[in-house]
Design a protein around this motif. Structure first.
Motif, PDB file in Angstrom:
ATOM      1  N   GLN A  79       0.825  -1.201   0.000  1.00 34.77           N
ATOM      2  CA  GLN A  79       0.000   0.000   0.000  1.00 34.77           C
ATOM      3  C   GLN A  79       0.865   1.259   0.000  1.00 34.77           C
ATOM      4  OE1 GLN A  79      -2.612  -0.488   3.412  1.00 34.77           O
ATOM      5  NE2 GLN A  79      -4.271  -1.193   2.105  1.00 34.77           N
ATOM      6  N   GLU A  80       1.891   1.249   0.839  1.00 31.69           N
ATOM      7  CA  GLU A  80       2.774   2.414   0.897  1.00 31.69           C
ATOM      8  C   GLU A  80       3.497   2.618  -0.431  1.00 31.69           C
ATOM      9  OE1 GLU A  80       5.305   1.710   4.195  1.00 31.69           O
ATOM     10  OE2 GLU A  80       3.784   2.246   5.714  1.00 31.69           O
ATOM     11  N   LEU A 110       1.023   4.146  -2.693  1.00 29.96           N
ATOM     12  CA  LEU A 110       0.860   5.548  -2.322  1.00 29.96           C
ATOM     13  C   LEU A 110       2.076   6.370  -2.749  1.00 29.96           C
ATOM     14  CD1 LEU A 110      -1.240   7.290  -0.791  1.00 29.96           C
ATOM     15  CD2 LEU A 110       0.142   6.974   1.252  1.00 29.96           C
ATOM     16  N   SER A 160      -5.456  11.539  -0.389  1.00 27.97           N
ATOM     17  CA  SER A 160      -6.315  11.316   0.781  1.00 27.97           C
ATOM     18  C   SER A 160      -7.306  10.183   0.532  1.00 27.97           C
ATOM     19  CB  SER A 160      -7.055  12.607   1.120  1.00 27.97           C
ATOM     20  OG  SER A 160      -7.944  12.400   2.210  1.00 27.97           O
ATOM     21  N   ALA A 216      -5.442   6.889   0.554  1.00 29.36           N
ATOM     22  CA  ALA A 216      -5.091   6.522   1.930  1.00 29.36           C
ATOM     23  C   ALA A 216      -6.300   5.996   2.685  1.00 29.36           C
ATOM     24  CB  ALA A 216      -4.491   7.724   2.658  1.00 29.36           C
ATOM     25  N   ASP A 217      -7.462   6.621   2.469  1.00 27.64           N
ATOM     26  CA  ASP A 217      -8.688   6.153   3.127  1.00 27.64           C
ATOM     27  C   ASP A 217      -9.064   4.758   2.630  1.00 27.64           C
ATOM     28  OD1 ASP A 217      -8.874   8.469   4.584  1.00 27.64           O
ATOM     29  OD2 ASP A 217     -10.249   9.453   3.178  1.00 27.64           O
ATOM     30  N   GLN A 263      -7.072   2.500   1.358  1.00 31.01           N
ATOM     31  CA  GLN A 263      -6.078   1.548   1.868  1.00 31.01           C
ATOM     32  C   GLN A 263      -6.317   1.243   3.340  1.00 31.01           C
ATOM     33  OE1 GLN A 263      -2.308   3.376   0.975  1.00 31.01           O
ATOM     34  NE2 GLN A 263      -2.178   2.442  -1.053  1.00 31.01           N
ATOM     35  N   ARG A 264      -6.686   2.238   4.106  1.00 28.01           N
ATOM     36  CA  ARG A 264      -6.954   2.011   5.527  1.00 28.01           C
ATOM     37  C   ARG A 264      -8.166   1.080   5.705  1.00 28.01           C
ATOM     38  NH1 ARG A 264      -6.121   6.654   6.887  1.00 28.01           N
ATOM     39  NH2 ARG A 264      -8.185   7.556   6.535  1.00 28.01           N
TER      40      ARG A 264
END
Length: 273
Positions: free
Chosen positions: A146-147, A150, A258, A261-262, A264-265
């Motif tokens: 994921q990172e 990103l 953003s 990131a949401d 992925q979270r």
């Protein structure tokens, strides 16, 4: 057998005494020459004494046999009791041995179960640790991916922004150059117009200090100034549009980051929790 001997010893002398008495009487009667009837009587008495003696012997033998049987019964009874006691003792010892063996077996089984439980516990702990390590690695790998995604998006956005900034700078430079050129043209046109106007006024005998001449020159200057302001306003609008486009691109990039990131979270939480 010890009770039979006194009985036989007592009965035999008595029978012998009777027989001896009968024989002595018979002998005495024979000596004096008694009659045959007396002899017969003596013979009968002798026979009776012998019969009695035989009965006493039979009784003594029967008593001895009975005593022997009773002694044998007592001995057999005692032997049976001893055997029974020995058997009971043997059974008790056997039961004790079996109980001890059972207790040892139970202890052994309990120890084996405890060892199996301990081995299973160790296996469970190892499996749990391995599962935890695998889960941690999976979580790290997933989060790393994921990172990386990103970071790739951020890198792509930064490259895009740099390109847009470069393009914006180029456009601004072009606008500056165009504005400078337009200003030079405006000033040149203003000077040319002023020169022509002065020449025309001079030809008509009017000077720049005259009111009409001054008004004409002022009109030319004001018109040129208005043109300059209009050009500056247009230039500012173009510059603002370029900056607005750049700012919009940056805001879109931030929004994309953003949102990613949401997502992925949420993916991370739904996968591991």
């Amino acid at each position: 057998m010890g009770g039979i001997t006194p009985l036989v010893t007592t009965a035999l002398p008595l029978a012998n005494s009777v027989i001896g008495t009968v024989r002595n009487a018979t002998a005495g009667q024979s000596t004096v020459g008694q009659s045959s009837a007396a002899a017969q009587q003596a013979a009968a008495q002798q026979a009776a004494a012998e019969l009695d003696y035989k009965r006493q012997q039979d009784a003594a033998q029967a008593a001895a046999a009975q005593a022997a049987l009773e002694q044998k019964y007592r001995e057999e009874t005692a032997a049976a009791e001893r055997n029974a006691q020995a058997a009971a003792t043997a059974r008790q010892q056997q039961a004790q041995l079996e109980a001890e063996a059972q207790a040892r077996q139970w202890a052994h089984d309990a120890e084996l179960r405890q060892q199996e439980q301990e081995l299973q516990r160790q296996k469970d702990e190892t499996a749990t640790a391995a599962a935890a390590a695998a889960r941690a690695k999976e979580m790290d790998d997933f989060r790393g991916a994921q990172e990386q995604t990103l970071a790739q998006l951020r890198a792509g956005q930064e490259e895009t922004v740099r390109a847009r900034e470069t393009d914006a700078q180029t456009q601004l430079a072009q606008l500056t150059a165009a504005a400078d050129a337009a200003e030079q043209r405006r000033l040149a046109a203003l000077r040319q117009a002023v020169s022509k106007t002065r020449a025309g006024l001079g030809a008509r005998g009017v000077t720049a200090q005259d009111g009409s001449g001054e008004a004409i020159l002022l009109g030319l200057t004001n018109s040129s100034e208005t043109e300059r302001k209009d050009a500056q306003a247009t230039d500012q609008l173009k510059r603002a549009a370029i900056q607005q486009g750049l700012d919009d691109a940056k805001r879109r990039n931030l929004l994309e980051l953003s949102q990613l990131a949401d997502r992925q979270r949420l993916e991370y939480m739904s996968k591991f929790f």
